[in-house]
Design an enzyme around this catalytic site. Sequence first.
Site, PDB file in Angstrom:
ATOM      1  N   ASP A   4      14.971   4.675 -16.381  1.00 11.91           N
ATOM      2  CA  ASP A   4      14.534   5.990 -17.215  1.00 11.91           C
ATOM      3  C   ASP A   4      14.479   7.152 -15.911  1.00 11.91           C
ATOM      4  OD1 ASP A   4      13.391   7.487 -19.027  1.00 11.91           O
ATOM      5  OD2 ASP A   4      11.424   6.991 -18.462  1.00 11.91           O
ATOM      6  N   HIS A  21      22.836  11.300 -17.497  1.00 10.17           N
ATOM      7  CA  HIS A  21      23.419  10.010 -17.985  1.00 10.17           C
ATOM      8  C   HIS A  21      24.878   9.666 -17.243  1.00 10.17           C
ATOM      9  CE1 HIS A  21      20.455  10.130 -20.807  1.00 10.17           C
ATOM     10  NE2 HIS A  21      20.939  11.237 -21.631  1.00 10.17           N
ATOM     11  N   LEU A 115      26.471 -14.009 -12.290  1.00  8.87           N
ATOM     12  CA  LEU A 115      25.436 -13.123 -12.702  1.00  8.87           C
ATOM     13  C   LEU A 115      25.706 -12.920 -14.243  1.00  8.87           C
ATOM     14  CD1 LEU A 115      23.226 -10.887 -12.187  1.00  8.87           C
ATOM     15  CD2 LEU A 115      25.001  -9.144 -11.976  1.00  8.87           C
TER      16      LEU A 115
HETATM   17  C1  IPE Z   1      13.185   3.827 -22.618  1.00  9.54           C
HETATM   18  O1  IPE Z   1      13.307   5.253 -22.078  1.00  9.54           O
HETATM   19  C2  IPE Z   1      14.450   3.272 -23.159  1.00  9.54           C
HETATM   20  C3  IPE Z   1      15.557   3.496 -21.930  1.00  9.54           C
HETATM   21  C4  IPE Z   1      15.454   3.622 -20.953  1.00  9.54           C
HETATM   22  C5  IPE Z   1      16.918   3.204 -22.696  1.00  9.54           C
HETATM   23  P1  IPE Z   1      12.505   6.595 -23.019  1.00  9.54           P
HETATM   24  O2  IPE Z   1      12.791   7.580 -22.004  1.00  9.54           O
HETATM   25  O3  IPE Z   1      13.246   6.452 -24.251  1.00  9.54           O
HETATM   26  O4  IPE Z   1      11.051   5.971 -23.226  1.00  9.54           O
HETATM   27  P2  IPE Z   1       9.870   7.162 -23.524  1.00  9.54           P
HETATM   28  O5  IPE Z   1      10.093   7.966 -24.580  1.00  9.54           O
HETATM   29  O6  IPE Z   1       9.694   7.622 -22.501  1.00  9.54           O
HETATM   30  O7  IPE Z   1       8.762   6.064 -23.809  1.00  9.54           O
HETATM   31  C1  IPE Z   2      17.076   7.027 -19.456  1.00  5.19           C
HETATM   32  O1  IPE Z   2      16.747   8.281 -19.222  1.00  5.19           O
HETATM   33  C2  IPE Z   2      18.315   6.769 -20.394  1.00  5.19           C
HETATM   34  C3  IPE Z   2      17.987   6.767 -21.816  1.00  5.19           C
HETATM   35  C4  IPE Z   2      16.941   6.748 -22.552  1.00  5.19           C
HETATM   36  C5  IPE Z   2      19.214   6.686 -22.646  1.00  5.19           C
HETATM   37  P1  IPE Z   2      16.310   9.531 -20.220  1.00  5.19           P
HETATM   38  O2  IPE Z   2      17.300  10.141 -21.058  1.00  5.19           O
HETATM   39  O3  IPE Z   2      14.990   8.942 -20.990  1.00  5.19           O
HETATM   40  O4  IPE Z   2      15.600  10.629 -19.159  1.00  5.19           O
HETATM   41  P2  IPE Z   2      14.274  11.221 -19.086  1.00  5.19           P
HETATM   42  O5  IPE Z   2      13.108  10.149 -19.311  1.00  5.19           O
HETATM   43  O6  IPE Z   2      14.356  12.252 -20.260  1.00  5.19           O
HETATM   44  O7  IPE Z   2      14.124  11.938 -17.921  1.00  5.19           O
HETATM   45 MG    MG Z   3      13.062   8.603 -20.600  1.00  2.00          MG
END
Ligand code: IPE
Ligand code: IPE
Ligand code: MG
Length: 230
Positions: A4, A21, A115
């Site tokens: 995240d 990303h 792995l």
């Molecule tokens: C969780 O992150 C999903 C992934 C890392 C793929 P999100 O950014 O979607 O989760 P919330 O919305 O903060 O709970």
């Molecule tokens: C995690 O990073 C990747 C996915 C959920 C696909 P985020 O896109 O949720 O990034 P933040 O949490 O908005 O910074």
């Molecule tokens: Mg996120």
Amino acid sequence: MIMDGNGRWANQRGRPRTAGHIAGARTVRQMVEHARRSQIRVLTLYAFSSDNWSRPQDEVDALMRLFRRHLAAETPKCQENDIRISVVGRRDRLSPELRRSIDAAEEATRECQSLHLRLAVDYSARDTMVRAAASVPPGVSMTREDFATLLASVNHDDGSAGDVDLLIRTGGEQRLSDFLLWECAYAELYFSRRMWPEFSTADFDAAVEDFRARDRRFGGLSRQVAAARA
Ligand code: IPE
Ligand code: IPE
Ligand code: MG
């Protein structure tokens, strides 16, 4: 690992979320290589949750494109390094092209053993449980193990990964966001404030080090757990 913080990392730099990303995909490669070197046997990465479909369409499209491109590029490297790739989650909402890339990656690395790299895509632990429960015929009684097998089977998973030992979430939030709820029943949780694109191998080592110092009791007493291991 709950990867995240990509979007915030990019925003902090005045760049679009998709740049986060792309940077995050580089971290994926580093962490996979590091897990392989560290003799970790199973690494599950949360790449796209079922709730992530609610994001703006251009972000969803960018994520799907990135995912497909990286799967194709990384599969030969995984083969060379004896890394088995599996993708867990629903497949029926993915594009046919992505489904083909997933099939090809899984097929090419099927025999690899050092792995087991699992990528969770269109994954929701709660949907998984609902779909698994709905497939149990009325009146059939089940053990926890039977149910775990069923959970795996609705997600194209062979069930070999078992329970989570250590769950790492980057990005500072302290929640599970519908990831592996059943499998994390006794997982050790580790939350890092680092955004995923800047999570380093040293951070990974620090999480593992922290995990090693934990006293896992599974509802029993430490000495019973130690005796069972001996
Ligand atoms: C969780 O992150 C999903 C992934 C890392 C793929 P999100 O950014 O979607 O989760 P919330 O919305 O903060 O709970
Ligand atoms: C995690 O990073 C990747 C996915 C959920 C696909 P985020 O896109 O949720 O990034 P933040 O949490 O908005 O910074
Ligand atoms: Mg996120």
